[in-house]
Design a protein around this motif. Structure first.
Motif, PDB file in Angstrom:
ATOM      1  N   ALA A 146      -3.323  56.760  16.399  1.00 14.95           N
ATOM      2  CA  ALA A 146      -2.956  55.477  15.799  1.00 14.95           C
ATOM      3  C   ALA A 146      -1.886  54.753  16.598  1.00 14.95           C
ATOM      4  O   ALA A 146      -1.955  53.531  16.787  1.00 14.95           O
ATOM      5  N   SER A 147      -0.894  55.489  17.085  1.00 17.18           N
ATOM      6  CA  SER A 147       0.192  54.835  17.814  1.00 17.18           C
ATOM      7  C   SER A 147      -0.307  54.218  19.118  1.00 17.18           C
ATOM      8  O   SER A 147       0.085  53.105  19.483  1.00 17.18           O
ATOM      9  N   GLY A 148      -1.177  54.934  19.816  1.00 20.13           N
ATOM     10  CA  GLY A 148      -1.685  54.419  21.082  1.00 20.13           C
ATOM     11  C   GLY A 148      -2.591  53.215  20.920  1.00 20.13           C
ATOM     12  O   GLY A 148      -2.574  52.285  21.737  1.00 20.13           O
ATOM     13  N   VAL A 151      -0.227  50.358  20.474  1.00 26.75           N
ATOM     14  CA  VAL A 151       0.407  49.987  21.741  1.00 26.75           C
ATOM     15  C   VAL A 151      -0.557  49.174  22.600  1.00 26.75           C
ATOM     16  O   VAL A 151      -0.202  48.115  23.145  1.00 26.75           O
ATOM     17  N   GLN A 152      -1.778  49.650  22.728  1.00 26.88           N
ATOM     18  CA  GLN A 152      -2.761  49.002  23.592  1.00 26.88           C
ATOM     19  C   GLN A 152      -3.219  47.647  23.049  1.00 26.88           C
ATOM     20  O   GLN A 152      -3.311  46.668  23.808  1.00 26.88           O
ATOM     21  N   ASN A 153      -3.497  47.600  21.758  1.00 29.55           N
ATOM     22  CA  ASN A 153      -4.134  46.407  21.194  1.00 29.55           C
ATOM     23  C   ASN A 153      -3.164  45.367  20.645  1.00 29.55           C
ATOM     24  O   ASN A 153      -3.542  44.193  20.509  1.00 29.55           O
ATOM     25  N   GLU A 154      -1.930  45.796  20.317  1.00 25.98           N
ATOM     26  CA  GLU A 154      -1.006  44.857  19.672  1.00 25.98           C
ATOM     27  C   GLU A 154       0.357  44.748  20.356  1.00 25.98           C
ATOM     28  O   GLU A 154       0.852  43.641  20.570  1.00 25.98           O
ATOM     29  N   GLN A 191       4.349  57.468  22.208  1.00 26.37           N
ATOM     30  CA  GLN A 191       3.626  58.188  21.168  1.00 26.37           C
ATOM     31  C   GLN A 191       4.546  58.275  19.957  1.00 26.37           C
ATOM     32  O   GLN A 191       5.703  57.835  20.000  1.00 26.37           O
ATOM     33  N   GLN A 192       4.044  58.817  18.871  1.00 23.77           N
ATOM     34  CA  GLN A 192       4.902  59.027  17.712  1.00 23.77           C
ATOM     35  C   GLN A 192       6.018  60.004  18.078  1.00 23.77           C
ATOM     36  O   GLN A 192       5.788  61.003  18.772  1.00 23.77           O
ATOM     37  N   VAL A 193       7.221  59.704  17.600  1.00 22.44           N
ATOM     38  CA  VAL A 193       8.404  60.468  17.995  1.00 22.44           C
ATOM     39  C   VAL A 193       8.224  61.958  17.754  1.00 22.44           C
ATOM     40  O   VAL A 193       8.610  62.790  18.585  1.00 22.44           O
ATOM     41  N   SER A 214       5.125  50.070  14.529  1.00 26.56           N
ATOM     42  CA  SER A 214       3.962  50.338  13.679  1.00 26.56           C
ATOM     43  C   SER A 214       4.218  51.686  13.023  1.00 26.56           C
ATOM     44  O   SER A 214       4.205  52.724  13.693  1.00 26.56           O
ATOM     45  N   VAL A 215       4.498  51.670  11.738  1.00 27.90           N
ATOM     46  CA  VAL A 215       4.842  52.898  11.018  1.00 27.90           C
ATOM     47  C   VAL A 215       3.565  53.557  10.515  1.00 27.90           C
ATOM     48  O   VAL A 215       2.759  52.932   9.825  1.00 27.90           O
ATOM     49  N   THR A 216       3.390  54.799  10.881  1.00 22.22           N
ATOM     50  CA  THR A 216       2.211  55.560  10.471  1.00 22.22           C
ATOM     51  C   THR A 216       2.576  56.514   9.345  1.00 22.22           C
ATOM     52  O   THR A 216       3.477  57.339   9.487  1.00 22.22           O
ATOM     53  N   ARG A 217       1.882  56.406   8.231  1.00 24.81           N
ATOM     54  CA  ARG A 217       2.089  57.312   7.108  1.00 24.81           C
ATOM     55  C   ARG A 217       1.218  58.561   7.291  1.00 24.81           C
ATOM     56  O   ARG A 217       0.033  58.467   7.587  1.00 24.81           O
TER      57      ARG A 217
END
Length: 259
Positions: A146-148, A151-154, A191-193, A214-217
């Motif tokens: 999700a993080s990548g 990063v790539q699209n937004e 990537q996600q921390v 972008s916060v991922t739950r």
């Protein structure tokens, strides 16, 4: 990875139960990268207390890779618990693959950056600094999760650098981004921390600005047909409990209760 601990319950439980022994079960847990570090730290304590064995199956929350959790379930692989990106779990719920009411919110994950250990530190803490760092980086890596995708699209587009960084950027499949940065294959990685911190040979730079985050739950649930549904629900409640939140936060995640 297998965490195999089969003990009797603690002394207080034994006193309450007399001489009865706890029935040990093998709980199969499918977990994706973002919550894995927290789960690996917390799982052994749960296994010890309950006298169970945790069998851990790693895989991404989405994507075409055969290891991805949805693809594993499609093939009929059995699991008692799935831990994954919340919106990917939502899709499994819509498909009727999850026990109703079993979803448990676990943690939020934010995006950060790494460079190779010993490399000059860069700044990503403000939009302006992040933009300059991206423009000057010789090569950039980001994950296929999700993080990548963000990063790539937004992210690149929001900073107005998409055209400049596209030729030197790469989405890394399956492999942790920090590991390819540690080897020197890429200068800068995102990537996600919680997935960056455990990798040796890479230096964590910091989180990207909150205005660009972008916060991922991450959430967990019990799949339909789970062999040990009660134990699975107990594990998820433990992973979400207030008592374990300091450990969750130490892995680079943010507690849901803190938001």
């Amino acid at each position: 990875m297998k965490i195999s601990v089969k003990h009797l319950m603690g002394a207080a439980c034994l006193l309450a139960a007399g001489t009865a022994q706890v029935s040990a079960e093998e709980i199969k847990v499918m977990t994706s990268g973002g919550f894995t570090a927290a789960y690996q730290k917390l799982g052994p304590a749960f296994a010890t207390a309950h006298g169970d064995t945790l069998t851990t199956i790693l895989g991404p929350s989405m994507g075409k890779a055969p290891e991805a959790i949805p693809n594993r379930l499609d093939r009929g692989e059995q699991a008692d618990v799935v831990i994954m990106v919340g919106y990917a779990l939502d899709e499994l719920i819509k498909q009727g693959k999850i026990e109703p009411g079993s979803r448990v919110e676990l943690a939020d994950s934010r995006i950060g950056a790494v460079v190779r250990a010993g490399a000059p530190r860069v700044s990503v803490g403000t939009p302006e600094a992040l933009r300059e760092t991206l423009l000057h980086a010789r090569s950039i890596a980001y994950s296929d999760s999700a993080s990548g995708v963000y990063v790539q699209n937004e992210l690149f587009a929001k900073l107005g650098v998409a055209d400049q960084v596209k030729p030197k950027s790469k989405m890394i499949e399956k492999t942790p981004v920090a590991s390819v940065v540690a080897k020197g294959d890429y200068e800068l990685g995102f990537q996600q921390v919680s997935e960056l911190l455990p990798v040796k040979g890479a230096t964590f730079v910091g989180k990207i600005p909150e205005s660009l985050q972008s916060v991922t739950r991450f959430a967990g649930a019990v799949p339909k047909g789970a062999a040990h549904a009660a134990e699975a629900r107990a594990l998820l409640q433990y992973l979400a409990s207030p008592a374990v939140q300091p450990t969750v936060r130490a892995t680079g995640l943010d507690s849901v209760s803190a938001q």
